[in-house]
Design a protein around this motif. Sequence first.
Motif, short mmCIF file in Angstrom:
data_model
loop_
_atom_site.label_atom_id
_atom_site.label_comp_id
_atom_site.label_asym_id
_atom_site.label_seq_id
_atom_site.Cartn_x
_atom_site.Cartn_y
_atom_site.Cartn_z
N GLN A 250 15.34 33.35 -54.50
CA GLN A 250 16.40 32.82 -53.62
C GLN A 250 16.92 31.62 -54.12
OE1 GLN A 250 14.24 32.05 -49.99
NE2 GLN A 250 12.89 34.26 -50.04
N PRO A 251 17.63 31.77 -55.38
CA PRO A 251 18.33 30.53 -55.92
C PRO A 251 19.55 30.40 -55.33
CG PRO A 251 18.57 32.69 -57.44
CD PRO A 251 17.68 32.94 -56.03
N TRP A 252 19.60 30.24 -54.47
CA TRP A 252 20.99 29.81 -53.46
C TRP A 252 20.88 28.71 -52.55
CZ3 TRP A 252 18.92 34.86 -53.20
CH2 TRP A 252 18.29 35.33 -52.08
N PRO A 253 22.00 28.08 -52.35
CA PRO A 253 23.28 27.93 -52.89
C PRO A 253 23.26 27.65 -54.40
CG PRO A 253 23.20 26.26 -51.39
CD PRO A 253 21.91 27.01 -51.39
N ALA A 254 24.18 28.40 -55.20
CA ALA A 254 24.22 27.91 -56.56
C ALA A 254 24.04 26.69 -56.95
CB ALA A 254 25.32 28.62 -57.05
N PRO A 255 24.80 25.46 -56.41
CA PRO A 255 24.61 24.32 -56.72
C PRO A 255 23.24 23.80 -57.00
CG PRO A 255 26.54 24.35 -55.27
CD PRO A 255 25.91 25.66 -55.24
N ARG A 256 22.34 24.16 -55.97
CA ARG A 256 20.93 23.88 -56.19
C ARG A 256 20.30 24.05 -57.33
NH1 ARG A 256 18.32 25.65 -50.23
NH2 ARG A 256 19.36 23.78 -49.03
N LEU A 257 20.73 25.30 -58.09
CA LEU A 257 20.04 25.89 -59.28
C LEU A 257 20.75 24.95 -60.44
CD1 LEU A 257 18.50 27.95 -60.32
CD2 LEU A 257 20.58 29.14 -61.12
N ARG A 258 21.98 24.21 -60.34
CA ARG A 258 22.24 23.31 -61.27
C ARG A 258 21.50 22.12 -61.05
NH1 ARG A 258 27.26 26.15 -59.98
NH2 ARG A 258 27.97 24.21 -58.56
N VAL A 259 21.37 21.63 -59.78
CA VAL A 259 20.56 20.57 -59.69
C VAL A 259 19.10 20.58 -60.30
CG1 VAL A 259 19.20 18.95 -58.04
CG2 VAL A 259 21.58 19.58 -57.60
N LEU A 260 18.46 21.83 -60.22
CA LEU A 260 17.23 21.96 -60.63
C LEU A 260 17.19 22.00 -62.43
CD1 LEU A 260 14.15 22.94 -60.70
CD2 LEU A 260 15.10 25.30 -60.34
#
Length: 328
Positions: A250-260
């Motif tokens: 559940q890697p959404w929204p995409a900005p959260r993945l960039r933060v990770l």
Amino acid sequence: MAKMRARAVGRPLVIGLVGLVSLAAPTRAQAAPVEASASVPHEPGATDGARDAAVDEARKLALEQALTTIREQVRVDEAAVAGILEHAQAWTAGYRILEVETAGQELRVRVEVEIDLPRLRKRVAVRSETVGGFRWGGASIEGCADVGEAQLSDPLRAYGIVADASPSSLTLELRCADQGQVSHTRVRAVSVTIAAKTEGDSSFEIAVDGRGFSNLAAEAQAAALDQAIAELADALAVEARGELELRVEQPWPAPRLRVLEGRLREAVIGVDRVELAGIAADGTAILRIAGGVELEGLGRQLQGLSFPGFGLVGLRVDSAHALRVRMQ
């Protein structure tokens, strides 16, 4: 003995009014469109030949533009760059003709080319001395025109998969098959299969497939082979370079993945590099992690991280080289 099978299939582009010429666009999410234009001399009655020549030149110029961008980001291996430019057709297989115009004795085309920039960057960047990898054990080749072992071992060496001092060996079986002309098009399809086997400290088997499309069978074969080698390099990277994977559900929204990704680089001791390796069929994001961190240490440090507006739950070991979490 673990067995995996990956498939690299070109994504067809939509045919527009000007016309589509290639069906083998990169399938990776990171593929970026690059526009370029080229002009060639034009004689009445020879429009098709002039257009094809102009398209080829524009595709190469688009690749050169992408390489210029990469030069601003990393130090590049000039020999690798030269090799890429020699095989520009394979790296620019997915393209769309935006405009064709004639002016007197000159024909001009403008194209949009999809180029896998992360893979291109990885291919040409100067690498530090590789630890691990696999010793080249040779290859058997069947049904492939003008393909030698060096066309397999050299790119794998550039990807950091082949290393002379490794205690483990890597052997390949390559098979190519001309699938003939694609229905209702002018292009031919070629499929390739690479079966890899490692022996020594690390022993397993992997098979990957690639498909290429072009007006010429040789170009289609080159595109398919390039895709398959890249997929094989990705599949072997964990074992060859000691990399880890973090699989994020559940890697959404995409900005959260960039933060990770940023937090992993900034806050986890032993993490040198984090990159999005792909999206699995179930939507799970696969983060490739390089550095000196071990799986247990990565998991322990992940539990101590906090993030703005979201968290990671369900941390568990997915394999000997991978952790899995869910973003919420």
